[in-house]
Design an enzyme around this catalytic site. Structure first.
Site, PDB file in Angstrom:
ATOM      1  N   ARG A  79       0.862  -1.176   0.000  1.00  0.00           N
ATOM      2  CA  ARG A  79       0.000   0.000   0.000  1.00  0.00           C
ATOM      3  C   ARG A  79       0.897   1.224   0.000  1.00  0.00           C
ATOM      4  O   ARG A  79       1.576   1.489   0.995  1.00  0.00           O
ATOM      5  CB  ARG A  79      -0.903  -0.066   1.242  1.00  0.00           C
ATOM      6  CG  ARG A  79      -1.375   1.262   1.763  1.00  0.00           C
ATOM      7  CD  ARG A  79      -2.501   1.115   2.741  1.00  0.00           C
ATOM      8  NE  ARG A  79      -2.145   0.567   4.052  1.00  0.00           N
ATOM      9  CZ  ARG A  79      -1.378   1.158   4.960  1.00  0.00           C
ATOM     10  NH1 ARG A  79      -0.837   2.312   4.730  1.00  0.00           N
ATOM     11  NH2 ARG A  79      -1.145   0.574   6.123  1.00  0.00           N
ATOM     12  N   HIS A  84      -3.226   4.071   5.254  1.00  0.00           N
ATOM     13  CA  HIS A  84      -4.282   3.070   5.443  1.00  0.00           C
ATOM     14  C   HIS A  84      -5.643   3.657   5.055  1.00  0.00           C
ATOM     15  O   HIS A  84      -6.396   3.091   4.288  1.00  0.00           O
ATOM     16  CB  HIS A  84      -4.308   2.599   6.894  1.00  0.00           C
ATOM     17  CG  HIS A  84      -5.519   1.772   7.213  1.00  0.00           C
ATOM     18  ND1 HIS A  84      -5.677   0.491   6.743  1.00  0.00           N
ATOM     19  CD2 HIS A  84      -6.641   2.064   7.908  1.00  0.00           C
ATOM     20  CE1 HIS A  84      -6.854   0.025   7.145  1.00  0.00           C
ATOM     21  NE2 HIS A  84      -7.456   0.960   7.849  1.00  0.00           N
ATOM     22  N   TYR A  98       4.813   4.509  11.460  1.00  0.00           N
ATOM     23  CA  TYR A  98       5.140   3.088  11.615  1.00  0.00           C
ATOM     24  C   TYR A  98       5.943   2.481  10.472  1.00  0.00           C
ATOM     25  O   TYR A  98       6.219   1.293  10.489  1.00  0.00           O
ATOM     26  CB  TYR A  98       3.861   2.277  11.851  1.00  0.00           C
ATOM     27  CG  TYR A  98       2.779   2.477  10.797  1.00  0.00           C
ATOM     28  CD1 TYR A  98       2.839   1.808   9.580  1.00  0.00           C
ATOM     29  CD2 TYR A  98       1.708   3.330  11.021  1.00  0.00           C
ATOM     30  CE1 TYR A  98       1.861   1.993   8.622  1.00  0.00           C
ATOM     31  CE2 TYR A  98       0.716   3.523  10.065  1.00  0.00           C
ATOM     32  CZ  TYR A  98       0.810   2.853   8.864  1.00  0.00           C
ATOM     33  OH  TYR A  98      -0.156   3.044   7.920  1.00  0.00           O
TER      34      TYR A  98
HETATM   35  C1  LIG Z   1     -13.308  -6.949  12.714  1.00  0.00           C
HETATM   36  C2  LIG Z   1     -12.620  -5.654  12.502  1.00  0.00           C
HETATM   37  N1  LIG Z   1     -11.695  -5.250  13.400  1.00  0.00           N
HETATM   38  C3  LIG Z   1     -11.068  -4.076  13.249  1.00  0.00           C
HETATM   39  C4  LIG Z   1     -11.359  -3.279  12.176  1.00  0.00           C
HETATM   40  C5  LIG Z   1     -10.648  -1.930  12.013  1.00  0.00           C
HETATM   41  N2  LIG Z   1      -9.738  -2.039  10.847  1.00  0.00           N
HETATM   42  C6  LIG Z   1     -10.111  -1.565   9.640  1.00  0.00           C
HETATM   43  S1  LIG Z   1      -8.996  -1.954   8.457  1.00  0.00           S
HETATM   44  C7  LIG Z   1      -7.988  -2.721   9.575  1.00  0.00           C
HETATM   45  C8  LIG Z   1      -6.724  -3.361   9.088  1.00  0.00           C
HETATM   46  C9  LIG Z   1      -6.976  -4.353   8.011  1.00  0.00           C
HETATM   47  O1  LIG Z   1      -5.773  -4.850   7.544  1.00  0.00           O
HETATM   48  P1  LIG Z   1      -5.698  -5.839   6.323  1.00  0.00           P
HETATM   49  O2  LIG Z   1      -6.645  -6.962   6.503  1.00  0.00           O
HETATM   50  O3  LIG Z   1      -4.274  -6.197   6.137  1.00  0.00           O
HETATM   51  O4  LIG Z   1      -6.234  -4.978   5.088  1.00  0.00           O
HETATM   52  P2  LIG Z   1      -5.701  -3.588   4.540  1.00  0.00           P
HETATM   53  O5  LIG Z   1      -6.396  -2.514   5.304  1.00  0.00           O
HETATM   54  O6  LIG Z   1      -4.229  -3.557   4.694  1.00  0.00           O
HETATM   55  O7  LIG Z   1      -6.132  -3.580   3.114  1.00  0.00           O
HETATM   56  C10 LIG Z   1      -8.527  -2.669  10.850  1.00  0.00           C
HETATM   57  C11 LIG Z   1      -7.884  -3.210  12.044  1.00  0.00           C
HETATM   58  C12 LIG Z   1     -12.340  -3.725  11.274  1.00  0.00           C
HETATM   59  N3  LIG Z   1     -12.689  -3.003  10.201  1.00  0.00           N
HETATM   60  N4  LIG Z   1     -12.944  -4.916  11.458  1.00  0.00           N
END
Ligand SMILES: Cc1ncc(C[n+]2csc(CCOP(=O)(O)OP(=O)(O)O)c2C)c(N)n1
Lengths: 361, 327
Positions: free
Chosen positions: A259, A263, A272
């Site tokens: 990415r 985020h 980070y």
């Molecule tokens: C069950 C849940 N816990 C926490 C969140 C908050 N949250 C949104 S995105 C994220 C990180 C997701 O990481 P990843 O699966 O690697 O996907 P990326 O955002 O990097 O595309 C978090 C912790 C959420 N949306 N759903």
């Protein structure tokens, strides 16, 4: 099907390298035609422009929180090109390129991030797309259920579902892979490993060397591809789709990607990760290498690219204005879709709310 | 003394209490290096090390389940759920184990742990980032539910929650996280769980609210005051076990009750309070106890969230109706 690319042996499938050259000593794999490569390029250009525009609109205060896809475009573009329109596309939330491949209007994507429920209204018969899923990985069981339903109905439609590296820690991920294995379900799990879940690096999510290798524990194959290489993404997905269509069950594809942006627009990645790391990944940008490829192969001229980018920008701006001028959701609509028929106690609450808001609807 | 916001009061409570008790650990998604997406745990890892403040993998049920294991093993875990809308996977652990361990083992094993989470809407957030579902927790026997509305209360209540021998769900009013500052002592202090606060004494109407909604409740109280209506404003602070005696004492004095909360109406906190008051202060009531709440609808996405939120003018309107009520 991926014997030559076993992730447990440290192998990763790459076809198009960072210089836009095709790796010539690979076994025979499904390849994008020139026409398809050009299409992928055009969609990637508009995805990039639309994404950048959303980020700057957020800075202008015209767009609420938005999760950029910059750097990851090849994953959903290449994989959506490898399946057919009737195959279910189950999104996480960073698959804008794939939506555009599917033919979903950009306006709809903007509408969703502008906070309008109509942004989740994808005509099912037309697009076979499930809405954005905010709770991480909670969409994976739905994909397995859709795959089961298609199998049950006797169609040859498969399902492709996306999540992220962080999402592989969620119980739903493991339960879904397990169900899919047991049911031999025609589903492709596509993990966009962009190295971070917000601030948390991949190695804090799992102690396994790759995400792809987890598939073997559930009784099917997994493969890691260069997720910034639209050719590799296409090839792996095409093979996995044929495999599923023939009744041979699920596959896990790990797109190894990055990415490049934050985020979401609410995030500050400098907290980070190192600038040097980002700089190294910019060199691997999926758009740069695809641009080199289409130019080297004379599929397009430099001048045409300049025009294409200009046009893409215009298209993005127009799509946003259209979304921004879309009718706002009404008070009635915030109640209307709770049930098919609004029950009397809810009707009464709606009445009370109308009265509080001054009799206006 | 230091002037702190609610979010910095959370951080300050953890800073202070982790110094006092070596058994406190805190973890969750993005809690370590990042210091939490809202910065609630910022600098804790720097100060107390990676063993006491760290990032967990992304899995709410395992966050709560491992915290329970730690608690049974003698630690005092304080875990963060990034948004209350993502706590649902953890309901399995909360309901089937956390809330029951003391009862199940007749006190041999207990669950002294805190589950922190930001809640509430009005911030133009994505889906599932705006709900107020405290009533779900209030319905689970065996857990306490605390919701502060000021920086001072936040620190005192969070320290009480950490020191409590039972599991506490600590819901933080994210709409107010940075809304205002208040003087907060630098040392540790506690505010008792189960004790409401009389924010403003009054004689004609008891107005009860809590958490994020306290902002509008305070504004409404001031507006009503200007119109010559004397409101007794109560900040509930603890949802369970709620402060029955403070509520009853107030309603017996004013004879009129309005309960306001952002969460959905049916089976909500207001329903519970009004049922209790209707029975225990029946003879004192001069008007039907009334509630003003969120609707029983899905919380709208940002473009329509103003159709869900309870605004100050709405409270003034309902309060005036309760005051003017004639049998
Ligand atoms: C069950 C849940 N816990 C926490 C969140 C908050 N949250 C949104 S995105 C994220 C990180 C997701 O990481 P990843 O699966 O690697 O996907 P990326 O955002 O990097 O595309 C978090 C912790 C959420 N949306 N759903």
């Amino acid at each position: 099907m991926f014997e030559n690319f076993d992730p447990r042996e440290g192998k990763r499938l790459q076809i198009l390298n960072e210089d836009g050259q095709i790796n010539s000593d690979l076994p025979k794999l499904p390849m994008l035609t020139n026409k398809q490569a050009l299409h992928a390029f055009k969609i990637m250009v508009i995805t990039r422009e639309a994404d950048d525009w959303a980020v700057s609109l957020n800075r202008q205060g015209r767009m609420p929180t938005y999760p950029p896809v910059k750097g990851q475009e090849a994953n959903s573009i290449g994989s959506l090109m490898a399946v057919k329109n009737e195959d279910w596309f189950v999104q996480a939330f960073r698959e804008l390129g794939g939506l555009l491949i599917r033919g979903v209007p950009l306006t709809q994507h903007y509408l969703y991030f502008l906070g309008n429920e109509m942004g989740s209204f994808y005509e099912p018969e037309k697009y076979h797309v499930l809405p954005i899923s905010v709770p991480i990985s909670s969409q994976l069981p739905h994909a397995v259920g859709l795959a089961y339903a298609e199998q049950y109905k006797g169609t040859d439609n498969i399902t492709i579902v996306f999540n992220g590296d962080g999402g592989t820690s969620v119980g739903d991920f493991h339960e879904s892979l397990n169900f899919a294995g047991v049911w031999n379900a025609p589903v492709i799990f596509y993990v966009q490993n962009n190295q971070y879940a917000i601030s948390v690096p991949r190695h804090h999510q799992t102690a396994s060397t790759t995400i792809a290798e987890k598939a073997f524990g559930y009784g099917f194959e997994g493969v890691q591809v260069d997720g910034n290489d639209v050719f590799a993404v296409y090839a792996a997905t095409k093979l996995a789709a044929n495999h599923a269509r023939k009744g041979n069950g699920p596959t896990l594809i790990e797109g190894f990607t990055y990415r490049l942006g934050a985020h979401t627009t609410a995030d500050d990645p400098t907290r980070y990760r190192e600038d040097q790391e980002v700089a190294d990944w910019i060199k691997k940008d999926p758009l740069i290498r695809l641009e080199k490829y289409v130019l080297n192969n004379k599929l397009i001229t430099e001048q045409q690219i300049v025009t294409l980018k200009k046009e893409a920008k215009k298209q993005a701006h127009a799509a946003f204005e259209e979304a921004d001028n879309f009718q706002k959701e009404s008070l009635d609509n915030t109640f209307r879709y709770t049930f098919k028929n609004i029950p009397p106690i809810l009707e009464e609450q709606l009445e009370q709310r109308r009265e509080l808001e001054g009799g206006l609807k | 003394m230091q002037a702190l916001t609610i979010i910095s009061a959370v951080n300050d409570a953890l800073m202070t209490e982790m110094q006092n008790d070596k058994n406190i650990v805190t973890f969750g998604e993005d809690v370590g290096v990042e210091g939490g997406v809202f910065r609630a745990t910022v600098n804790l890892q720097k100060k107390y090390g990676e063993k006491r403040c760290f990032d967990s993998p992304l899995a709410e049920n395992a966050i709560v389940g491992t915290a329970l294991g730690m608690a049974m093993g003698g630690l005092r875990p304080v875990v963060e759920i990034q948004f209350s809308g993502f706590v649902y996977p953890a309901f399995n652990q909360i309901i089937t184990h956390v809330s029951r361990m003391r009862n199940r083992t007749r006190g041999a094993l207990t669950a002294p742990m805190v589950i922190r989470m930001p809640y509430s809407g009005g911030i133009r957030a994505l889906e599932l980032h705006s709900e107020s579902m405290e009533a779900l927790f209030g319905h689970i026997p065996g857990i306490k539910v605390v919701i502060p509305s000021t920086p001072y209360d936040t620190k005192g209540l969070l320290i009480s929650a950490i020191r409590d021998e039972d599991p506490v769900i600590f819901m933080e009013p994210k709409r107010l996280y940075r809304a205002f500052k208040q003087e907060v002592p630098e040392d540790a202090y506690t505010i008792p769980i189960g004790k409401a606060a009389i924010v403003q004494p009054g004689t004609q109407l008891t107005l009860i609210s809590y958490g994020s909604q306290m902002k509008e409740a305070k504004e409404a109280t001031a507006l009503l005051q200007k119109e010559g209506i004397s409101v007794e404003l109560i900040d509930l602070r603890t949802i369970y076990p709620y402060d029955k005696s403070t509520i009853l004492e107030s309603v017996k004095k004013t004879g009129r009750l309005l309960v306001v909360h952002e969460g959905p109406r049916s089976f909500g906190v207001a329903a519970e309070i009004i049922a209790m008051v209707s029975k225990d202060a029946f003879e004192y009531l001069e008007a039907p106890p009334t509630r003003l709440t969120g609707a029983d609808t899905i919380f709208p996405l940002p473009s329509a969230e103003h159709h869900y939120m309870i605004h100050t003018a709405h409270i003034v309107k309902r309060a005036t109706e309760v005051i003017r009520y004639q049998p």
